[in-house]
Write an enzyme that holds these catalytic residues in place. Structure first.
Site, PDB file in Angstrom:
ATOM      1  N   ALA A  67      16.168   4.462  -7.658  1.00 50.59           N
ATOM      2  CA  ALA A  67      14.717   4.502  -7.515  1.00 50.59           C
ATOM      3  C   ALA A  67      14.187   3.232  -8.167  1.00 50.59           C
ATOM      4  O   ALA A  67      14.844   2.645  -9.037  1.00 50.59           O
ATOM      5  CB  ALA A  67      14.171   5.737  -8.221  1.00 50.59           C
ATOM      6  N   GLY A 112      19.210   6.923  -7.652  1.00 50.71           N
ATOM      7  CA  GLY A 112      18.653   7.443  -6.403  1.00 50.71           C
ATOM      8  C   GLY A 112      19.408   6.964  -5.173  1.00 50.71           C
ATOM      9  O   GLY A 112      19.361   7.612  -4.126  1.00 50.71           O
ATOM     10  N   GLU A 115      22.258   9.263  -4.881  1.00 50.89           N
ATOM     11  CA  GLU A 115      21.676  10.552  -4.455  1.00 50.89           C
ATOM     12  C   GLU A 115      21.322  10.520  -2.968  1.00 50.89           C
ATOM     13  O   GLU A 115      21.492  11.512  -2.261  1.00 50.89           O
ATOM     14  CB  GLU A 115      20.435  10.859  -5.299  1.00 50.89           C
ATOM     15  CG  GLU A 115      20.795  11.155  -6.745  1.00 50.89           C
ATOM     16  CD  GLU A 115      19.571  11.288  -7.646  1.00 50.89           C
ATOM     17  OE1 GLU A 115      18.852  10.283  -7.817  1.00 50.89           O
ATOM     18  OE2 GLU A 115      19.330  12.378  -8.165  1.00 50.89           O
ATOM     19  N   GLU A 135      21.351   7.070 -14.898  1.00 45.99           N
ATOM     20  CA  GLU A 135      20.012   7.407 -15.406  1.00 45.99           C
ATOM     21  C   GLU A 135      19.962   7.584 -16.922  1.00 45.99           C
ATOM     22  O   GLU A 135      18.956   7.254 -17.551  1.00 45.99           O
ATOM     23  CB  GLU A 135      19.502   8.686 -14.723  1.00 45.99           C
ATOM     24  CG  GLU A 135      19.023   8.483 -13.300  1.00 45.99           C
ATOM     25  CD  GLU A 135      20.117   8.622 -12.253  1.00 45.99           C
ATOM     26  OE1 GLU A 135      21.317   8.610 -12.625  1.00 45.99           O
ATOM     27  OE2 GLU A 135      19.781   8.758 -11.076  1.00 45.99           O
TER      28      GLU A 135
HETATM   29  N1  CO8 Z   1      14.624  -0.747  -9.578  1.00 49.68           N
HETATM   30  C1  CO8 Z   1      13.908  -1.886  -9.530  1.00 49.68           C
HETATM   31  N2  CO8 Z   1      14.470  -3.114  -9.471  1.00 49.68           N
HETATM   32  C2  CO8 Z   1      15.828  -3.186  -9.471  1.00 49.68           C
HETATM   33  C3  CO8 Z   1      16.624  -2.033  -9.530  1.00 49.68           C
HETATM   34  C4  CO8 Z   1      15.975  -0.766  -9.582  1.00 49.68           C
HETATM   35  N3  CO8 Z   1      16.648   0.391  -9.590  1.00 49.68           N
HETATM   36  N4  CO8 Z   1      17.920  -2.435  -9.524  1.00 49.68           N
HETATM   37  C5  CO8 Z   1      17.911  -3.774  -9.462  1.00 49.68           C
HETATM   38  N5  CO8 Z   1      16.654  -4.238  -9.420  1.00 49.68           N
HETATM   39  C6  CO8 Z   1      16.223  -5.625  -9.362  1.00 49.68           C
HETATM   40  C7  CO8 Z   1      16.417  -6.343 -10.687  1.00 49.68           C
HETATM   41  O1  CO8 Z   1      15.343  -6.051 -11.567  1.00 49.68           O
HETATM   42  C8  CO8 Z   1      16.453  -7.781 -10.246  1.00 49.68           C
HETATM   43  O2  CO8 Z   1      15.149  -8.213 -10.000  1.00 49.68           O
HETATM   44  P1  CO8 Z   1      14.683  -9.704 -10.486  1.00 49.68           P
HETATM   45  O3  CO8 Z   1      15.564 -10.641  -9.700  1.00 49.68           O
HETATM   46  O4  CO8 Z   1      13.237  -9.751 -10.087  1.00 49.68           O
HETATM   47  O5  CO8 Z   1      14.933  -9.763 -11.936  1.00 49.68           O
HETATM   48  C9  CO8 Z   1      17.161  -7.713  -8.898  1.00 49.68           C
HETATM   49  O6  CO8 Z   1      17.043  -6.356  -8.463  1.00 49.68           O
HETATM   50  C10 CO8 Z   1      18.635  -8.052  -8.984  1.00 49.68           C
HETATM   51  O7  CO8 Z   1      19.215  -7.235  -9.958  1.00 49.68           O
HETATM   52  P2  CO8 Z   1      20.086  -7.813 -11.183  1.00 49.68           P
HETATM   53  O8  CO8 Z   1      19.635  -9.196 -11.532  1.00 49.68           O
HETATM   54  O9  CO8 Z   1      20.062  -6.789 -12.268  1.00 49.68           O
HETATM   55  O10 CO8 Z   1      21.506  -7.899 -10.504  1.00 49.68           O
HETATM   56  P3  CO8 Z   1      22.924  -7.797 -11.242  1.00 49.68           P
HETATM   57  O11 CO8 Z   1      23.935  -8.213 -10.219  1.00 49.68           O
HETATM   58  O12 CO8 Z   1      22.915  -8.497 -12.535  1.00 49.68           O
HETATM   59  O13 CO8 Z   1      23.111  -6.219 -11.555  1.00 49.68           O
HETATM   60  C11 CO8 Z   1      22.979  -3.888 -11.052  1.00 49.68           C
HETATM   61  C12 CO8 Z   1      23.198  -5.302 -10.502  1.00 49.68           C
HETATM   62  C13 CO8 Z   1      24.171  -3.494 -11.946  1.00 49.68           C
HETATM   63  C14 CO8 Z   1      22.911  -2.936  -9.870  1.00 49.68           C
HETATM   64  C15 CO8 Z   1      21.662  -3.850 -11.873  1.00 49.68           C
HETATM   65  O14 CO8 Z   1      20.619  -4.392 -11.088  1.00 49.68           O
HETATM   66  C16 CO8 Z   1      21.233  -2.498 -12.332  1.00 49.68           C
HETATM   67  O15 CO8 Z   1      21.806  -1.956 -13.263  1.00 49.68           O
HETATM   68  N6  CO8 Z   1      20.203  -1.919 -11.682  1.00 49.68           N
HETATM   69  C17 CO8 Z   1      19.625  -0.666 -12.076  1.00 49.68           C
HETATM   70  C18 CO8 Z   1      20.524   0.481 -11.669  1.00 49.68           C
HETATM   71  C19 CO8 Z   1      19.935   1.776 -12.132  1.00 49.68           C
HETATM   72  O16 CO8 Z   1      19.758   2.030 -13.305  1.00 49.68           O
HETATM   73  N7  CO8 Z   1      19.618   2.660 -11.167  1.00 49.68           N
HETATM   74  C20 CO8 Z   1      19.079   3.955 -11.438  1.00 49.68           C
HETATM   75  C21 CO8 Z   1      17.592   3.907 -11.462  1.00 49.68           C
HETATM   76  S1  CO8 Z   1      16.893   5.434 -11.976  1.00 49.68           S
HETATM   77  C22 CO8 Z   1      16.976   6.408 -10.620  1.00 49.68           C
HETATM   78  O17 CO8 Z   1      17.429   6.022  -9.571  1.00 49.68           O
HETATM   79  C23 CO8 Z   1      16.475   7.796 -10.802  1.00 49.68           C
HETATM   80  C24 CO8 Z   1      16.314   8.521  -9.471  1.00 49.68           C
HETATM   81  C25 CO8 Z   1      15.488   9.739  -9.631  1.00 49.68           C
HETATM   82  C26 CO8 Z   1      14.105   9.367 -10.021  1.00 49.68           C
HETATM   83  C27 CO8 Z   1      13.292  10.532 -10.255  1.00 49.68           C
HETATM   84  C28 CO8 Z   1      11.842  10.121 -10.531  1.00 49.68           C
HETATM   85  C29 CO8 Z   1      11.337  10.504 -11.857  1.00 49.68           C
END
Ligand code: CO8
Length: 260
Positions: A67, A112, A115, A135
């Site tokens: 998400a 997400g 999921e 998460e």
């Molecule tokens: N949301 C928003 N932006 C994201 C997300 C995300 N989930 N994942 C990556 N991005 C963005 C980064 O912020 C970055 O943006 P920018 O270039 O502007 O800085 C761009 O994508 C590229 O990402 P990275 O630079 O971080 O790329 P890396 O290769 O270094 O890392 C990863 C890749 C490992 C995938 C890393 O991006 C990461 O850890 N992302 C987050 C993963 C995560 O935690 N996902 C779970 C999110 S929570 C969720 O999904 C809950 C679902 C249920 C919600 C219920 C509602 C309450």
């Protein structure tokens, strides 16, 4: 609906939906969720003659990295619960869709994103795919059904481990655990998913819809799956396709199903 974040291409009755927010690793923001709800919840013109749906992510890096974290940083308890409920309802539309929906997981499927893949009926992973529910790193838990569906696919013990450690697993491990159906070379995910839909399309469409309904019934609160199966079986017996399938078997020819 004017789609902004979903790129939808329908080829020979198969809709390939590409979640296209590559700069944010295809994270599911509200607009994307709205578009998913519209596609799966509305009997729009896209549904005419549809055989099935393939869901994938734009680019080579991510299926969906979760998400969109920037959207839910400030939620309070009530807003968070509403956010999760809205997402779960959309994913139920996918899980209950009467045509096969296959996730072609081309990279990160996290939070997400994992999921979403789990809400699909089948999953084809590319060799570079990685799965996880990270998460707890953010101080939350999965909210789009992850605590439930991960247990359904891989069992309580391993699910608890992944949910509590936030560890990612690669495609081979996902296959070993039963989270995905196939692992294919990177770039071939959509092709394999389409092949599976073509194979399923040779079967009786009403029977396929009833398989989906009956299997889902096992996991639905207050629903007796065996009773659902009985009703679904009866409904199949009322179809022209059942007569055709049985007659074709006896006549030693290929059945010509009409979906009636
Ligand atoms: N949301 C928003 N932006 C994201 C997300 C995300 N989930 N994942 C990556 N991005 C963005 C980064 O912020 C970055 O943006 P920018 O270039 O502007 O800085 C761009 O994508 C590229 O990402 P990275 O630079 O971080 O790329 P890396 O290769 O270094 O890392 C990863 C890749 C490992 C995938 C890393 O991006 C990461 O850890 N992302 C987050 C993963 C995560 O935690 N996902 C779970 C999110 S929570 C969720 O999904 C809950 C679902 C249920 C919600 C219920 C509602 C309450």
């Amino acid at each position: 609906m004017l789609y902004q974040n979903l790129h939808i291409e329908i080829d020979n009755g198969i809709a390939v939906i590409t979640i296209s927010r590559e700069k944010a690793l295809n994270a599911l923001n509200s607009q994307t969720m709205l578009e998913l709800r519209y596609f799966f919840g509305t009997e729009g013109p896209e549904m005419e003659g549809l055989k099935g749906v393939v869901l994938t992510g734009a680019g080579e890096k991510a299926f969906v990295a979760g998400a969109d974290i920037t959207e839910f940083r400030d939620l309070d308890a009530a807003q968070g619960a509403a956010f999760a409920k809205r997402g779960q309802d959309i994913f139920f539309l996918i899980e209950r869709f009467s045509k096969p929906v296959i996730a072609a997981v081309n990279g990160f499927a996290l939070g997400g994103g994992c999921e979403l893949a789990m809400a699909c009926h089948l999953r084809v992973a590319g060799e570079r795919a990685r799965f996880g529910q990270p998460e707890v790193n953010l101080g939350i838990i999965p909210g789009y059904g992850g605590t439930q569906r991960l247990v359904q696919y891989i069992g309580k013990s391993k699910a608890l481990e992944l949910l509590m450690t936030a560890d990612m697993i690669d495609a081979a491990e996902a296959l070993r655990l039963g989270l995905v159906n196939y692992v294919v070379p990177a770039g071939e995910e959509v092709t394999k998913a389409k092949e599976l839909i073509e194979k399923i399309t040779t079967k009786a469409p009403v029977a396929i819809a009833k398989v989906i309904e009956s299997v889902n019934a096992l996991f639905e609160d207050g629903i007796d799956g065996f009773a659902t199966e009985i009703d679904a079986f009866g409904a199949c017996c009322d179809t022209e396709d059942f007569r055709e399938g049985a007659t074709a078997f006896v006549e030693k020819r290929k059945a010509n199903f009409l979906g009636k």
